[in-house]
Design an enzyme around this catalytic site. Structure first.
Site, PDB file in Angstrom:
ATOM      1  N   LYS A  10       0.866  -1.176   0.000  1.00  0.00           N
ATOM      2  CA  LYS A  10       0.000   0.000   0.000  1.00  0.00           C
ATOM      3  C   LYS A  10       0.903   1.227   0.000  1.00  0.00           C
ATOM      4  CE  LYS A  10      -1.972   2.981   1.972  1.00  0.00           C
ATOM      5  NZ  LYS A  10      -2.030   4.470   1.690  1.00  0.00           N
TER       6      LYS A  10
ATOM      7  N   GLU B 173       9.165   1.050  11.434  1.00  0.00           N
ATOM      8  CA  GLU B 173      10.199   2.083  11.365  1.00  0.00           C
ATOM      9  C   GLU B 173       9.472   3.417  11.502  1.00  0.00           C
ATOM     10  OE1 GLU B 173      12.706   1.763   7.959  1.00  0.00           O
ATOM     11  OE2 GLU B 173      13.103  -0.364   8.275  1.00  0.00           O
TER      12      GLU B 173
ATOM     13  N   CYS C 101      12.864  10.855   8.521  1.00  0.00           N
ATOM     14  CA  CYS C 101      12.757  10.416   9.911  1.00  0.00           C
ATOM     15  C   CYS C 101      14.066  10.614  10.665  1.00  0.00           C
ATOM     16  CB  CYS C 101      12.315   8.960   9.975  1.00  0.00           C
ATOM     17  SG  CYS C 101      13.371   7.821   9.042  1.00  0.00           S
TER      18      CYS C 101
ATOM     19  N   GLU D  49       8.091  15.834  16.335  1.00  0.00           N
ATOM     20  CA  GLU D  49       8.636  15.697  14.986  1.00  0.00           C
ATOM     21  C   GLU D  49       7.884  16.628  14.041  1.00  0.00           C
ATOM     22  OE1 GLU D  49      10.147  12.050  12.202  1.00  0.00           O
ATOM     23  OE2 GLU D  49       8.108  11.893  12.964  1.00  0.00           O
TER      24      GLU D  49
END
Length: 491
Positions: A178, A253, A288, A394
């Site tokens: 996906k 992750e 990230c 973040e």
């Protein structure tokens, strides 16, 4: 930059066939550099996922029964087709998410080499013979999970697709992917190369759609044995909750708020270049592992901030397809609005804007093709309070915060005071200090006198809320294999 007058439709890959969504819906893909629609992808949902899973199940036994050398040969052929189509693929990837060519092109070329690396590992899958009884033969086998699911992020969709899928199928699994609804086109284009490489229909399937529909259906599907997800920690938590019913294996992750620590004895020119690259030209901060917390020793704080200002002011923002562009736009409107909100939040909380802070139409002339794009200039906040939102959350944009520290212990305290533990950087000419810091920092990867360097031969993963999976390295295929013990009693 050329803006298409009409959007092009791309189709899902299910059982070797290019298909629209069963429900007939479409999702528009917007070029983030211009704000214009340039493509459409199918709005897949549970029915499409179910078809893809059934195709993967049908393809599983023939694929995993192939000799490892045959799987490896097919993967090598796939890597070759990616290289042959590299120019088309990186352009689609960059148009879809705004990642500058200087990053997208080498990343996809590197992923092709990673396919070759995984092909080689396919022939190294072994078990162990263990003597536990004089009357029995006992040994272990490593086997593929079966049908696995992969949900990939929008910041590096194609490179992630190539790397993750090749590892999964090298281990003998079949897979349903996906891709991100905001940046699926390059993945759909690359999927069409798979069958040309001799990989049978159904081994790799791609279903596009929103996370709440196609993504959730994949996570909840009872015939999917494992889910690999790369993305935000918040979404990782939701996937974990949705996987509980079927007790799926997970590899996550997730996010990061990585510290980049500059000691007074560092080569400051080298450090300024590395720190700037680690947050600003790192996909415009949409990575990230972006070094978004810059910890600077007090005695050099002001000097180093000025060096960063000089680096940032020299960066070229604009057309991500242009090889001379340092920073492209943010990937889509929602991320653009999120970053804008953090710019306001940082000011409201009392952080000082050392440089940057502008976005959108303030960056380009009114008649520029990029005036409607999702651009944010390199920005640096300065604060002594490491507990502000911009210091802890973040942001995923070209926005960093500089925090002073006194000594090594203080740097470790501030760096580790985070729920995340993905990466960290250390800049010092004292290698004893560098070695100590690598032990003390809570991070899956620590760089010393460099930053954001990855290689398929070195493991990559996170600690704490940054995830639980391992990619890359000689053990890459372990993420896609289960262990089975065998005990044969013979008297």
């Amino acid at each position: 930059m050329t803006i298409r007058e009409e959007a092009i439709d791309y189709l899902q890959l299910i059982d070797g066939e290019l298909r629209p969504a069963q429900g007939g819906g479409w999702i528009e893909s917007v070029n983030p550099a211009s704000g214009q629609v340039w493509a459409r992808i199918p709005a897949g949902a549970a029915d499409d996922v179910d078809d893809a899973v059934r195709a993967a199940r049908a393809a599983l036994d023939p694929w995993r029964s192939l000799p490892a050398a045959a799987r490896a040969a097919a993967l090598h052929a796939w890597a070759a087709t990616v290289r042959e189509n590299l120019d088309t693929l990186w352009r689609l990837d960059t148009t879809g998410n705004g990642r500058a060519r200087r990053e997208a092109e080498p990343a996809i070329a590197g992923a092709a080499t990673q396919i070759d690396f995984h092909a080689g590992l396919a022939e190294t899958i072994t078990g162990d013979t263990v003597l536990v009884s004089d009357t029995a033969t006992t040994y272990s086998i490593r086997e593929p999970y079966g049908v696995v699911g992969l949900i990939i992020p929008w910041n590096a969709p194609l490179a992630m697709f190539l790397a993750k899928v090749s590892a999964a199928i090298a281990a003998g699994n079949t897979i349903v992917v996906k891709p991100p609804e905001r940046a699926s086109v390059s993945v759909l284009a690359a999927a069409q190369l798979i069958e040309k490489a001799g990989i049978p229909p159904g081994v790799v399937n791609v279903v596009t759609g929103e996370g709440a529909t196609a993504g959730e259906a994949l996570v909840k599907h009872p015939d999917v044995r494992k889910i690999s997800f790369t993305g935000s920690t918040a979404t990782g938590r939701r996937i974990t909750e949705n996987s509980v019913l079927n007790v799926k294996a997970l590899a996550l992750e997730l996010g990061g708020k990585s510290p980049n620590i500059v000691f007074a004895d560092a080569d400051l020119d080298q450090a300024a270049a590395g720190v700037a690259a680690g947050i600003y030209t790192a996909s415009a901060g949409q990575a990230c592992i972006a070094g978004s917390r810059i910890l600077i020793q007090k005695s050099i704080f002001d000097e180093f901030v000025e060096r960063l200002r000089a680096r940032a002011s020299a960066m070229v923002l604009g057309d991500p397809l242009d090889a001379g562009t340092d920073m492209g736009p943010l990937a889509f409107d929602g991320q653009y609005e999120k970053v804008r909100e953090y710019l306001e939040s940082g000011r409201e909380e009392g952080a000082t804007v050392a440089f940057g802070g502008r976005y959108g139409r303030a960056l380009f002339p009114a008649d520029s093709p990029f005036a409607g794009g999702y651009f944010v200039e390199p920005t640096l906040f300065v604060t002594e309070d490491p507990h502000l939102r911009v210091c802890r959350e973040e942001i995923f944009g070209p926005v960093a915060v500089a925090i002073p520290f006194t000594d090594e212990d203080d740097a470790v305290r501030v760096a580790n005071d985070s729920g995340y533990g993905l990466a960290a950087g250390v800049w010092t000419q004292n290698l004893a200090c560098g070695h100590r810091m690598t032990r003390r920092l809570e991070a899956g990867t620590v760089w010393v006198n460099t930053y954001r360097r990855l290689h398929w031969a070195l493991p990559f993963g996170g600690q704490k809320e940054s995830g639980n999976g391992i990619s890359n390295g000689p053990g890459t295929l372990d993420e896609w294999l289960e262990h089975k013990s065998v005990w044969i009693e013979h008297g």
